[in-house]
Design a protein around this motif. Structure first.
Motif, PDB file in Angstrom:
ATOM      1  N   VAL A  36       6.246   8.971   3.275  1.00  0.00           N
ATOM      2  CA  VAL A  36       6.850   7.838   3.978  1.00  0.00           C
ATOM      3  C   VAL A  36       7.145   8.202   5.428  1.00  0.00           C
ATOM      4  O   VAL A  36       6.866   7.427   6.349  1.00  0.00           O
ATOM      5  N   LEU A  37       7.682   9.401   5.650  1.00  0.00           N
ATOM      6  CA  LEU A  37       8.032   9.815   7.005  1.00  0.00           C
ATOM      7  C   LEU A  37       6.793   9.900   7.895  1.00  0.00           C
ATOM      8  O   LEU A  37       6.809   9.447   9.048  1.00  0.00           O
ATOM      9  N   ILE A  38       5.711  10.458   7.385  1.00  0.00           N
ATOM     10  CA  ILE A  38       4.483  10.579   8.185  1.00  0.00           C
ATOM     11  C   ILE A  38       3.914   9.207   8.509  1.00  0.00           C
ATOM     12  O   ILE A  38       3.529   8.923   9.655  1.00  0.00           O
ATOM     13  N   LEU A  39       3.860   8.319   7.530  1.00  0.00           N
ATOM     14  CA  LEU A  39       3.313   6.975   7.770  1.00  0.00           C
ATOM     15  C   LEU A  39       4.168   6.207   8.763  1.00  0.00           C
ATOM     16  O   LEU A  39       3.652   5.587   9.712  1.00  0.00           O
ATOM     17  N   PHE A  40       5.476   6.225   8.563  1.00  0.00           N
ATOM     18  CA  PHE A  40       6.373   5.467   9.440  1.00  0.00           C
ATOM     19  C   PHE A  40       6.391   6.063  10.854  1.00  0.00           C
ATOM     20  O   PHE A  40       6.466   5.326  11.843  1.00  0.00           O
ATOM     21  N   THR A  41       6.332   7.392  10.959  1.00  0.00           N
ATOM     22  CA  THR A  41       6.317   8.029  12.272  1.00  0.00           C
ATOM     23  C   THR A  41       5.028   7.714  13.017  1.00  0.00           C
ATOM     24  O   THR A  41       5.046   7.450  14.231  1.00  0.00           O
ATOM     25  N   ALA A  97       0.828  -1.206   0.000  1.00  0.00           N
ATOM     26  CA  ALA A  97       0.000   0.000   0.000  1.00  0.00           C
ATOM     27  C   ALA A  97       0.862   1.255   0.000  1.00  0.00           C
ATOM     28  O   ALA A  97       0.572   2.221  -0.720  1.00  0.00           O
ATOM     29  N   VAL A  98       1.935   1.276   0.775  1.00  0.00           N
ATOM     30  CA  VAL A  98       2.831   2.438   0.812  1.00  0.00           C
ATOM     31  C   VAL A  98       3.433   2.699  -0.563  1.00  0.00           C
ATOM     32  O   VAL A  98       3.525   3.846  -1.004  1.00  0.00           O
ATOM     33  N   ASN A  99       3.827   1.625  -1.259  1.00  0.00           N
ATOM     34  CA  ASN A  99       4.359   1.788  -2.611  1.00  0.00           C
ATOM     35  C   ASN A  99       3.319   2.394  -3.547  1.00  0.00           C
ATOM     36  O   ASN A  99       3.647   3.233  -4.396  1.00  0.00           O
ATOM     37  N   LEU A 100       2.075   1.985  -3.399  1.00  0.00           N
ATOM     38  CA  LEU A 100       1.005   2.543  -4.232  1.00  0.00           C
ATOM     39  C   LEU A 100       0.771   4.014  -3.910  1.00  0.00           C
ATOM     40  O   LEU A 100       0.558   4.827  -4.818  1.00  0.00           O
ATOM     41  N   PHE A 101       0.825   4.379  -2.635  1.00  0.00           N
ATOM     42  CA  PHE A 101       0.681   5.787  -2.266  1.00  0.00           C
ATOM     43  C   PHE A 101       1.809   6.617  -2.881  1.00  0.00           C
ATOM     44  O   PHE A 101       1.575   7.730  -3.373  1.00  0.00           O
ATOM     45  N   MET A 102       3.029   6.093  -2.861  1.00  0.00           N
ATOM     46  CA  MET A 102       4.165   6.826  -3.438  1.00  0.00           C
ATOM     47  C   MET A 102       3.956   7.095  -4.924  1.00  0.00           C
ATOM     48  O   MET A 102       4.376   8.122  -5.443  1.00  0.00           O
ATOM     49  N   ASP A 103       3.306   6.138  -5.600  1.00  0.00           N
ATOM     50  CA  ASP A 103       3.102   6.264  -7.051  1.00  0.00           C
ATOM     51  C   ASP A 103       1.829   7.019  -7.403  1.00  0.00           C
ATOM     52  O   ASP A 103       1.500   7.163  -8.585  1.00  0.00           O
ATOM     53  N   GLY A 104       1.080   7.473  -6.387  1.00  0.00           N
ATOM     54  CA  GLY A 104      -0.136   8.241  -6.642  1.00  0.00           C
ATOM     55  C   GLY A 104      -1.391   7.421  -6.811  1.00  0.00           C
ATOM     56  O   GLY A 104      -2.443   7.973  -7.140  1.00  0.00           O
ATOM     57  N   TYR A 105      -1.323   6.115  -6.571  1.00  0.00           N
ATOM     58  CA  TYR A 105      -2.513   5.258  -6.683  1.00  0.00           C
ATOM     59  C   TYR A 105      -3.214   5.201  -5.324  1.00  0.00           C
ATOM     60  O   TYR A 105      -3.211   4.182  -4.634  1.00  0.00           O
TER      61      TYR A 105
END
Length: 439
Positions: free
Chosen positions: A334-339, A180-188
């Motif tokens: 990524v920083l917000i999700l991981f934090t 899911a994080v990878n999809l968020f990075m790609d705008g999906y």
């Protein structure tokens, strides 16, 4: 030859050979320069194939929850849809419906759960997929020096154990989360929310990422456009849980999403130095919850939100905000999700050994995102080592639990002191934050 000149070998003059020569000359930079991330993680990923097969062949499998998982899904296969009646050797079924479906598939593939070796090979595939997804995040962000990726994979005994020697459901949930994080990075964003909800349906710990995800959705889309994505997440939970909700809705919700579940003191990794009566005390649990929420709010208002922007501005459509809408960078996401997840881990009522996988792959990113410039490479590696040692100490001790909290506190303070991440340049109205690839 004339003049004593010697013709260069075609091999020595080839581009590939010149690349190898450059890498050899700059071999020390190979470990520190982020542009070599792809090369280093590719080598490590292939090494991991051999390491996992070696672990499966040479290290004994340890039964903890696998048999209980199989007993629980066997109850569903036999026609029991009342969650209060589903249980295994280690207790009642306490995971959402997605867990049931995935482990039902594994039940049949492993000959009713008997063929453990096949299960181990399947979890090796899960592990390798998880590494690919994690490495892609680090490759996109280029924040962490390549040598650290050795500690992200090859060096952790506990993580290999959780995946291929214990067969817990935690790795399955985290594999879906990183997808899911990878999809968020790609705008999906829509597809990413769907996969995120599937991860929650395997194990509820993925909800620790939810505050960060909600903030990102509101930042990108505003409240009105966020509601359909939240509805998708809720709809997937309802659809997956429907057979159990129809049978006993209260039983399903209270078992699958039991926020008040009591943990056993003997398994705690993080609170061993407390007396057992305090560990079990409900007021202590409420204090941890209140602190968790307070720290989340502080990070939301002081670290995640842009300076000078009201939090209520996030509820508006991006093109209606006083400050120009800006698209979040990959680093910011990524920083917000991981934090968000890390804060939940810091104030958890209890952490069991398999919970290590909940944040293990995010720790290097968090450490290298901190705002303390004097926190040298060696000190960061030392913190990673102390955390690994704490999770590998069995049974946990007063010192192992205390050192884990000290490491968590150092990381949290570094994140608080980190400078705000820059946002991407503002986009034109027709592309502003509503850019959501669905294909």
């Amino acid at each position: 030859m004339a003049g004593g000149a010697r013709r260069k070998s075609p091999v020595c003059s080839s581009p590939l050979w010149e690349t190898f020569q450059t890498l050899w000359q700059d071999k020390h930079l190979l470990l520190f320069k982020t542009e070599y991330t792809l090369l280093v993680v590719s080598v490590l990923w292939f090494l991991e194939i051999g390491i996992n097969f070696w672990v499966i062949q040479k290290v004994a499998y340890t039964e903890i929850d696998w048999k209980a998982y199989m007993d629980e899904v066997e109850g569903v296969i036999n026609g029991t849809y009342d969650y209060t009646q589903l249980k295994g050797d280690t207790g009642p079924l306490v995971y959402p419906a997605g867990f049931v479906y995935i482990f039902t598939v594994l039940y049949y593939i492993t000959n009713h759960g008997v063929n453990i070796r096949i299960g181990q090979y399947i979890f090796t595939i899960f592990y390798l997929i998880t590494l690919l997804l994690v490495f892609r995040i680090y490759y996109r962000t280029k924040k962490v020096p390549p040598y650290i990726f050795f500690f992200v994979c090859c060096a952790s005994y506990r993580i290999h154990s959780i995946f291929v020697l214990r067969l817990f459901n935690d790795p399955v949930a985290m594999m879906l989360l990183f997808a899911a994080v990878n999809l968020f990075m790609d705008g999906y964003w829509t597809l990413g929310c769907g996969i995120y909800s599937l991860a929650v349906s395997v194990k509820m710990n993925v909800l620790l990422f939810a505050p960060g995800l909600l903030f990102l959705l509101l930042s990108e889309f505003g409240l009105i456009r966020t509601i359909p994505k939240l509805s998708l997440c809720a709809g997937i939970q309802l659809l997956l849980g429907l057979p159990f909700l129809l049978e006993n809705p209260v039983g399903y919700v209270t078992r699958a999403f039991d926020l008040g579940r009591q943990f056993m003191f003997k398994w705690t990794v993080n609170w061993r130095f407390l007396p057992e009566w305090l560990f079990l005390n409900r007021y202590f649990h409420l204090l941890l919850l209140a602190t968790h929420l307070l720290v989340l709010l502080l990070f939301t208002f002081r670290r995640w939100k842009r300076s000078g922007e009201s939090i209520f501005e996030l509820l508006k459509e991006p093109n209606q905000r006083k400050m120009p809408a800006q698209k979040s960078t990959v680093d910011h996401m990524v920083l917000i999700l991981f934090t968000s997840n890390f804060i939940g881990m810091c104030f958890s009522r209890s952490l069991h050994y398999q919970f290590y996988v909940w944040y293990f792959h995010t720790l290097p990113y968090l450490l290298w995102s901190g705002g303390v410039k004097k926190l040298a490479h060696l000190l960061r590696v030392l913190i990673l080592g102390l955390i690994e040692l704490s999770w590998n100490t069995y049974p946990s001790t007063n010192s192992s639990s205390a050192s884990l909290h000290v490491c968590h506190l150092i990381i949290l303070l570094c994140l608080w002191l980190a400078p705000p991440l820059p946002s991407a340049p503002p986009e034109r109205h027709e592309h502003t934050a509503g850019k959501d690839k669905r294909h």
